[in-house]
Design a protein around this motif. Structure first.
Motif, short mmCIF file in Angstrom:
data_model
loop_
_atom_site.label_atom_id
_atom_site.label_comp_id
_atom_site.label_asym_id
_atom_site.label_seq_id
_atom_site.Cartn_x
_atom_site.Cartn_y
_atom_site.Cartn_z
N LEU A 42 -44.42 48.03 -39.71
CA LEU A 42 -44.04 47.22 -39.81
C LEU A 42 -42.38 47.94 -40.95
O LEU A 42 -41.49 48.21 -39.86
CB LEU A 42 -44.07 45.90 -39.96
N ASN A 43 -43.26 48.64 -41.97
CA ASN A 43 -41.80 49.26 -42.77
C ASN A 43 -40.99 50.41 -41.79
O ASN A 43 -39.86 50.56 -41.79
CB ASN A 43 -42.20 50.19 -43.58
N TYR A 107 -37.20 36.06 -45.23
CA TYR A 107 -36.69 34.74 -44.43
C TYR A 107 -35.63 34.63 -45.16
O TYR A 107 -34.29 34.46 -44.64
CB TYR A 107 -37.24 33.64 -44.87
N PRO A 108 -35.21 34.39 -46.77
CA PRO A 108 -34.05 34.43 -47.37
C PRO A 108 -33.45 35.40 -47.26
O PRO A 108 -32.15 35.32 -47.20
CB PRO A 108 -34.79 33.96 -48.81
N SER A 109 -33.90 36.84 -47.73
CA SER A 109 -33.66 37.44 -47.58
C SER A 109 -32.80 37.52 -46.07
O SER A 109 -31.42 38.43 -45.54
CB SER A 109 -34.17 38.85 -47.78
N ALA A 110 -33.37 37.38 -44.79
CA ALA A 110 -32.52 37.36 -43.98
C ALA A 110 -31.18 36.44 -43.28
O ALA A 110 -30.39 37.37 -42.97
CB ALA A 110 -33.78 37.48 -42.87
N SER A 111 -31.67 35.41 -44.04
CA SER A 111 -30.59 34.31 -44.40
C SER A 111 -28.99 34.93 -44.51
O SER A 111 -28.15 34.81 -44.12
CB SER A 111 -31.00 33.10 -44.35
N TYR A 112 -29.06 35.58 -45.79
CA TYR A 112 -28.50 35.64 -46.80
C TYR A 112 -27.69 37.33 -46.36
O TYR A 112 -26.78 37.62 -46.67
CB TYR A 112 -28.53 35.73 -48.01
N GLY A 113 -28.56 37.73 -45.27
CA GLY A 113 -28.45 39.15 -44.74
C GLY A 113 -27.90 40.40 -46.16
O GLY A 113 -27.19 41.47 -46.38
N THR A 206 -38.90 35.13 -37.68
CA THR A 206 -40.34 34.67 -37.44
C THR A 206 -41.24 35.32 -37.29
O THR A 206 -42.14 34.70 -37.71
CB THR A 206 -39.59 34.46 -35.42
N PRO A 207 -40.87 36.66 -37.45
CA PRO A 207 -42.38 37.30 -37.40
C PRO A 207 -43.52 37.49 -38.91
O PRO A 207 -44.16 37.42 -38.88
CB PRO A 207 -41.49 38.94 -37.14
N TYR A 208 -41.95 37.50 -39.65
CA TYR A 208 -42.80 37.87 -40.81
C TYR A 208 -43.09 36.12 -41.45
O TYR A 208 -44.21 35.95 -42.22
CB TYR A 208 -41.71 37.96 -42.33
N LEU A 209 -42.14 34.69 -41.07
CA LEU A 209 -43.12 33.59 -41.27
C LEU A 209 -44.28 33.77 -39.91
O LEU A 209 -45.36 32.82 -40.71
CB LEU A 209 -42.48 32.56 -40.56
N ILE A 210 -44.62 34.53 -39.06
CA ILE A 210 -46.15 34.26 -38.61
C ILE A 210 -46.73 35.24 -39.71
O ILE A 210 -48.24 34.99 -39.33
CB ILE A 210 -45.93 35.04 -37.13
#
Length: 435
Positions: A42-43, A107-113, A206-210
């Motif tokens: 995925l990287n 998730y937080p990485s994406a939220s804070y951009g 969503t993908p990384y939560l899964i």
């Protein structure tokens, strides 16, 4: 080939119980190989995704691999010590839990951009995978006859390649397709462009939560499984062990082999999408190019199934040297040609990669006896090549172009050919027979 250092441990256990668990244990371990192959591949999808989102050059984008594979350098030795204290099975559970935490951090990485937060999440995720590598690779090597260790590890690594084959479709569908859609939105204006960056970032949540949920379930399953209790060192016997794994030349050369192999494989995979989307090569969109990565890693999967059978009949070192020679020819063709010829030449390198990592790993661990755990840690330490060499390749790409930058993997495969022909048979230290 000498017997594994853990064979006496197996002999002391109830033979019927242990033999009954070999096949079941190997089946359970293949799920781990699949999962970390999936996560690592995925990287290659996230690199162009993050490059577009944060407007990075190639060198900056390669910091993803630098942080991911840099974790191997920092964590491998402590992981080897940890596994020596708690054993392979508990080491696997620990690695799965840490990898789960790493996925949750996306998730937080994406939220804070925040690119820096993404890099930290990659590091934590890779730390968990490192512990899995240190635990699972030698575990597979000792669960059966020592003379078929290369074949057995190659077979389980084939499921690692299955994960890397499936991952590009998963990433293309949920991530890159969103990037291409949002890139059209950014043309409307600067404000909408800023919103688009946040929308692009949310595509990974969503993908990384899964994936985090899947890792947690695997950890719980391995807590319940009754597997052979191997890998935990006897402190009294450890104190009496002479020498060090570093004194085995074939291990040291094998560590260099792992360093250059991982660097070459990761470097090629990291640049595939950018290379294929070039007008002079494939000229397709990024989401379409991501599908071609499946051919690269799919070739490795097919090659590992074939290699597992071939190495039952042919010496592993010779098979390794042959594959390295073919890889050199294909990379040279990708550098010197253009269009679909260059594209498919590079994709076919995946077939040559197939048996390299497990073969180098098992050849380097031969005859280490009670230094096997230390040797495994050293080999996993060498996976830092995936951090260093792609970064150097990124610098070459920024200064000389993507195509010429593949000269670095070409040199790496040259060394691997040497190791298969000569390096793996380097003279063992005298004390090896006295341990």
């Amino acid at each position: 080939m000498a017997t594994s250092p853990l064979q006496p441990e197996l002999a002391n256990a109830d033979s019927t119980h242990q033999q009954g668990n070999f096949r079941f244990a190997l089946i359970a371990l293949t799920s781990l190989f699949f999962m970390w192959g999936f996560l690592t591949c995925l990287n290659d999808i996230l690199i162009p995704y993050l490059k577009n989102m944060f407007d990075l050059n190639y060198t900056q984008a390669m910091l993803v691999q630098f942080c991911f594979f840099g974790a191997y350098f920092i964590v491998s030795i402590p992981a080897g010590a940890l596994v020596g204290k708690i054993g392979y099975q508990k080491g696997i559970i620990t690695g799965l839990v840490i990898a789960c935490v790493g996925c949750l951090l996306f998730y937080p990485s994406a939220s804070y951009g925040s690119y820096n937060m993404f890099l930290f999440a990659f590091f934590i995720l890779a730390s968990g995978i490192t512990i899995l590598q240190v635990s699972a690779n030698p575990y597979v090597s000792v669960l059966g006859p020592a003379e078929t260790a290369s074949s057995r590890l190659t077979l389980t690594q084939a499921f690692n390649s299955l994960g890397t084959t499936v991952a590009p479709f998963f990433g293309s569908w949920l991530i890159l397709s969103t990037v291409e859609h949002d890139s059209k939105v950014t043309e409307v204006g600067e404000v909408i462009g800023q919103l688009s960056v946040q929308q692009q970032a949310s595509a990974v949540q969503t993908p990384y939560l899964i994936l985090a949920a899947a890792l947690f379930v695997l950890a719980f399953i391995f807590m319940l499984l009754k597997l052979p209790l191997l890998g935990k060192r006897d402190t009294q016997s450890t104190a009496a062990v002479k020498g060090s794994a570093w004194q085995y030349p074939h291990l040291v050369l094998g560590a260099v082999g792992i360093f250059v192999y991982v660097g070459a494989e990761v470097g090629i995979g990291s640049f595939l999408i950018s290379f294929i989307t070039k007008d002079g090569t494939g000229g397709v969109s990024e989401s379409q190019a991501a599908h071609y990565i499946a051919y690269y890693f799919g070739g490795a999967m097919v090659g590992r199934f074939i290699g597992a059978a071939v190495m039952q009949k042919i010496k592993a070192g010779k098979v390794l040297a042959f594959n390295a020679l073919c890889a050199c020819i294909l990379v040279a063709a990708a550098i010197l040609s253009a269009g679909t010829v260059a594209m498919w030449a590079l994709l076919l390198v995946g077939l040559c990669n197939s048996i390299m990592f497990p073969t180098i790993f098992s050849l380097a661990l031969q005859d280490l006896k009670r230094h096997t755990s230390q040797g495994s840690g050293i080999l996993c330490l060498a996976i830092v090549g995936g951090a260093v060499l792609p970064l150097l390749q990124g610098m070459l790409a920024d200064s000389m172009g993507i195509q010429f930058a593949f000269i670095l993997p070409l040199l790496c495969y040259g060394f691997i050919g040497y190791y298969g022909l000569i390096g793996c048979d380097a003279k063992r230290p005298v004390f090896a027979d006295k341990v």
